[in-house]
Design an enzyme around this catalytic site. Sequence first.
Site, PDB file in Angstrom:
ATOM      1  N   HIS A  16       1.757   6.795   8.508  1.00  0.00           N
ATOM      2  CA  HIS A  16       1.841   5.340   8.629  1.00  0.00           C
ATOM      3  C   HIS A  16       3.319   4.943   8.672  1.00  0.00           C
ATOM      4  O   HIS A  16       4.203   5.771   8.433  1.00  0.00           O
ATOM      5  CB  HIS A  16       1.145   4.642   7.443  1.00  0.00           C
ATOM      6  CG  HIS A  16       1.709   5.007   6.114  1.00  0.00           C
ATOM      7  ND1 HIS A  16       1.114   5.899   5.257  1.00  0.00           N
ATOM      8  CD2 HIS A  16       2.849   4.605   5.494  1.00  0.00           C
ATOM      9  CE1 HIS A  16       1.859   6.032   4.177  1.00  0.00           C
ATOM     10  NE2 HIS A  16       2.917   5.269   4.296  1.00  0.00           N
TER      11      HIS A  16
HETATM   12  C1  T46 Z   1       4.723   6.097   1.748  1.00  0.00           C
HETATM   13  C2  T46 Z   1       4.531   7.532   1.457  1.00  0.00           C
HETATM   14  C3  T46 Z   1       5.836   8.270   1.329  1.00  0.00           C
HETATM   15  C4  T46 Z   1      -1.428   1.814  -4.501  1.00  0.00           C
HETATM   16  O1  T46 Z   1      -2.418   1.182  -4.942  1.00  0.00           O
HETATM   17  N1  T46 Z   1      -0.176   1.524  -4.930  1.00  0.00           N
HETATM   18  C5  T46 Z   1       0.919   2.191  -4.485  1.00  0.00           C
HETATM   19  O2  T46 Z   1       2.055   1.892  -4.912  1.00  0.00           O
HETATM   20  C6  T46 Z   1       0.743   3.254  -3.528  1.00  0.00           C
HETATM   21  C7  T46 Z   1       1.930   4.020  -2.990  1.00  0.00           C
HETATM   22  C8  T46 Z   1      -0.529   3.542  -3.113  1.00  0.00           C
HETATM   23  N2  T46 Z   1      -1.601   2.847  -3.591  1.00  0.00           N
HETATM   24  C9  T46 Z   1      -2.943   3.190  -3.150  1.00  0.00           C
HETATM   25  C10 T46 Z   1      -3.240   2.940  -1.686  1.00  0.00           C
HETATM   26  C11 T46 Z   1      -4.257   4.031  -1.349  1.00  0.00           C
HETATM   27  O3  T46 Z   1      -5.552   3.588  -1.676  1.00  0.00           O
HETATM   28  O4  T46 Z   1      -3.119   4.595  -3.358  1.00  0.00           O
HETATM   29  C12 T46 Z   1      -3.884   5.171  -2.302  1.00  0.00           C
HETATM   30  C13 T46 Z   1      -3.119   6.288  -1.628  1.00  0.00           C
HETATM   31  O5  T46 Z   1      -2.029   5.730  -0.867  1.00  0.00           O
HETATM   32  P1  T46 Z   1      -1.601   6.311   0.574  1.00  0.00           P
HETATM   33  O6  T46 Z   1      -2.767   6.880   1.243  1.00  0.00           O
HETATM   34  O7  T46 Z   1      -0.844   5.215   1.279  1.00  0.00           O
HETATM   35  O8  T46 Z   1      -0.599   7.470   0.130  1.00  0.00           O
HETATM   36  P2  T46 Z   1       0.368   8.345   1.047  1.00  0.00           P
HETATM   37  O9  T46 Z   1       0.755   9.512   0.234  1.00  0.00           O
HETATM   38  O10 T46 Z   1      -0.227   8.598   2.386  1.00  0.00           O
HETATM   39  O11 T46 Z   1       1.655   7.408   1.290  1.00  0.00           O
HETATM   40  C14 T46 Z   1       2.502   7.072   0.201  1.00  0.00           C
HETATM   41  C15 T46 Z   1       2.813   5.561   0.207  1.00  0.00           C
HETATM   42  O12 T46 Z   1       1.575   4.819   0.231  1.00  0.00           O
HETATM   43  C16 T46 Z   1       3.630   5.154   1.392  1.00  0.00           C
HETATM   44  O13 T46 Z   1       4.146   3.845   1.209  1.00  0.00           O
HETATM   45  O14 T46 Z   1       5.669   5.718   2.427  1.00  0.00           O
HETATM   46  O15 T46 Z   1       3.721   7.787   0.297  1.00  0.00           O
END
Ligand code: T46
Length: 133
Positions: free
Chosen positions: A50
């Site tokens: 993303h």
């Molecule tokens: C990024 C990369 C480096 C939250 O509720 N609060 C938060 O602060 C974060 C980061 C995530 N979430 C929730 C949203 C999703 O339901 O946790 C779940 C997993 O998040 P996501 O699939 O976006 O995680 P990654 O590892 O793909 O991405 C993360 C960050 O979301 C993103 O901003 O830049 O790490």
Amino acid sequence: MSLINLIEFNRLGDDRGGLISLEKNTNIPFDIKRVYYIFDTKKGVARGFHAHKDLQQIAICVKGSCRFILDNGVQRESILLDQPNKGLLINSIIWREMHDFSEDCVLMVLASHQYDESDYIRNYDDFMTASIK
Ligand code: T46
């Protein structure tokens, strides 16, 4: 110009062990509004895929290693993060992917804003459209 912008933090540790300090306006170029960390990532799992509309982040592998791919819609570059004194600055409208997590990887991320799902661009075609604006 390279997409890889690494910030090197001073190691303040001594013979007792390591210590690194992160401070807004000293070695972090934005107000830190949120910190999160990713750990216990399962073998073979890749994350990210993303971009953000308006978010600066610094990613630091405080333990272990993982590989980031950054993509601005024109260039795509890869970097292995494997040192706790190196922070990868990731600006807005940059597609990011994280791969090759080591079993012991603890990836800490400092963010310039609180969590906001509406700031995410999770579709690559939408990202490409945003990147050429
Ligand atoms: C990024 C990369 C480096 C939250 O509720 N609060 C938060 O602060 C974060 C980061 C995530 N979430 C929730 C949203 C999703 O339901 O946790 C779940 C997993 O998040 P996501 O699939 O976006 O995680 P990654 O590892 O793909 O991405 C993360 C960050 O979301 C993103 O901003 O830049 O790490």
